[in-house]
Scaffold this motif. Structure first.
Motif, PDB file in Angstrom:
ATOM      1  N   ALA A   1       0.834  -1.206   0.000  1.00 54.12           N
ATOM      2  CA  ALA A   1       0.000   0.000   0.000  1.00 54.12           C
ATOM      3  C   ALA A   1       0.871   1.259   0.000  1.00 54.12           C
ATOM      4  O   ALA A   1       0.607   2.213  -0.728  1.00 54.12           O
ATOM      5  N   ILE A   2       1.927   1.253   0.811  1.00 53.42           N
ATOM      6  CA  ILE A   2       2.843   2.396   0.845  1.00 53.42           C
ATOM      7  C   ILE A   2       3.514   2.568  -0.510  1.00 53.42           C
ATOM      8  O   ILE A   2       3.635   3.688  -1.019  1.00 53.42           O
ATOM      9  N   ASN A   3       3.917   1.470  -1.119  1.00 57.69           N
ATOM     10  CA  ASN A   3       4.555   1.550  -2.434  1.00 57.69           C
ATOM     11  C   ASN A   3       3.600   2.118  -3.484  1.00 57.69           C
ATOM     12  O   ASN A   3       3.996   2.917  -4.340  1.00 57.69           O
ATOM     13  N   ALA A   4       2.333   1.731  -3.420  1.00 53.74           N
ATOM     14  CA  ALA A   4       1.343   2.262  -4.360  1.00 53.74           C
ATOM     15  C   ALA A   4       1.178   3.767  -4.184  1.00 53.74           C
ATOM     16  O   ALA A   4       1.084   4.510  -5.176  1.00 53.74           O
ATOM     17  N   LEU A   5       1.155   4.233  -2.945  1.00 52.10           N
ATOM     18  CA  LEU A   5       1.029   5.671  -2.689  1.00 52.10           C
ATOM     19  C   LEU A   5       2.274   6.425  -3.148  1.00 52.10           C
ATOM     20  O   LEU A   5       2.187   7.526  -3.683  1.00 52.10           O
ATOM     21  N   ARG A   6       3.435   5.808  -2.953  1.00 44.77           N
ATOM     22  CA  ARG A   6       4.681   6.427  -3.417  1.00 44.77           C
ATOM     23  C   ARG A   6       4.682   6.505  -4.945  1.00 44.77           C
ATOM     24  O   ARG A   6       4.976   7.533  -5.525  1.00 44.77           O
ATOM     25  N   SER A   7       4.316   5.414  -5.580  1.00 48.04           N
ATOM     26  CA  SER A   7       4.277   5.375  -7.043  1.00 48.04           C
ATOM     27  C   SER A   7       3.280   6.377  -7.604  1.00 48.04           C
ATOM     28  O   SER A   7       3.486   6.916  -8.684  1.00 48.04           O
ATOM     29  N   GLY A   8       2.200   6.604  -6.879  1.00 46.36           N
ATOM     30  CA  GLY A   8       1.184   7.563  -7.313  1.00 46.36           C
ATOM     31  C   GLY A   8       1.530   9.008  -7.008  1.00 46.36           C
ATOM     32  O   GLY A   8       0.756   9.913  -7.313  1.00 46.36           O
ATOM     33  N   GLY A   9       2.678   9.228  -6.376  1.00 46.02           N
ATOM     34  CA  GLY A   9       3.101  10.591  -6.088  1.00 46.02           C
ATOM     35  C   GLY A   9       2.413  11.224  -4.897  1.00 46.02           C
ATOM     36  O   GLY A   9       2.420  12.438  -4.737  1.00 46.02           O
ATOM     37  N   LEU A  10       1.826  10.391  -4.009  1.00 45.79           N
ATOM     38  CA  LEU A  10       1.101  10.932  -2.862  1.00 45.79           C
ATOM     39  C   LEU A  10       1.938  10.996  -1.593  1.00 45.79           C
ATOM     40  O   LEU A  10       1.648  11.788  -0.705  1.00 45.79           O
ATOM     41  N   ILE A  11       2.944  10.137  -1.496  1.00 47.87           N
ATOM     42  CA  ILE A  11       3.882  10.209  -0.381  1.00 47.87           C
ATOM     43  C   ILE A  11       5.290  10.147  -0.946  1.00 47.87           C
ATOM     44  O   ILE A  11       5.498   9.677  -2.069  1.00 47.87           O
ATOM     45  N   GLU A  12       6.242  10.648  -0.154  1.00 46.43           N
ATOM     46  CA  GLU A  12       7.635  10.618  -0.593  1.00 46.43           C
ATOM     47  C   GLU A  12       8.524  10.297   0.594  1.00 46.43           C
ATOM     48  O   GLU A  12       8.183  10.580   1.743  1.00 46.43           O
ATOM     49  N   HIS A  13       9.662   9.693   0.282  1.00 52.12           N
ATOM     50  CA  HIS A  13      10.639   9.308   1.298  1.00 52.12           C
ATOM     51  C   HIS A  13      11.317  10.575   1.813  1.00 52.12           C
ATOM     52  O   HIS A  13      11.659  11.456   1.042  1.00 52.12           O
ATOM     53  N   THR A  14      11.492  10.651   3.122  1.00 51.63           N
ATOM     54  CA  THR A  14      12.141  11.830   3.718  1.00 51.63           C
ATOM     55  C   THR A  14      13.665  11.721   3.679  1.00 51.63           C
ATOM     56  O   THR A  14      14.355  12.691   3.975  1.00 51.63           O
TER      57      THR A  14
END
Length: 121
Positions: free
Chosen positions: A68-81
């Protein structure tokens, strides 16, 4: 000109798709519900990791939260700090976890959703 994938790249992509489907099938929770929980925690905190979500979600299938986290990252909704923290789950023996934050894109979506709710009330 479009570059064609090599056979190895196609097989790796197919294996990845199968693995993600297997992870999703292991869980009784809907992936969208888990993604919403991740976004809600992101709105409430400046940054977060999987540790932040463990108390909010029931035991999930192996790797489901990561998917789920990977999907959100791929969708541009979350990013690694750029930060990592040790896992608080005894089963992972302190495995390093990425620390995430909402992107400007997801903050704008959240602000628009909040505005619509306030107008409806």
């Amino acid at each position: 000109m479009t570059r064609h994938l090599t056979v190895a790249e196609r097989l790796a992509a197919a294996d990845k798709d199968l693995l993600l489907a297997d992870i999703a099938n292991q869980s009784s929770w809907d992936q969208f519900l888990v993604e919403q929980a991740v976004l809600a925690v992101g709105q409430a905190r400046e940054s977060f990791s999987a540790n932040s979500l463990r108390d909010l979600l029931p035991e999930l299938g192996h790797g489901f939260l990561g998917a789920a986290i990977n999907a959100l990252r791929s969708g541009g909704l979350i990013e690694h700090t750029g930060r990592m923290v040790p896992s608080t789950s005894p089963a992972t023996h302190g495995h390093r976890l990425a620390v995430w934050q909402l992107t400007a894109k997801s903050q704008a979506i959240a602000a628009a959703r909040t505005a619509r709710r306030e107008q409806a009330a």
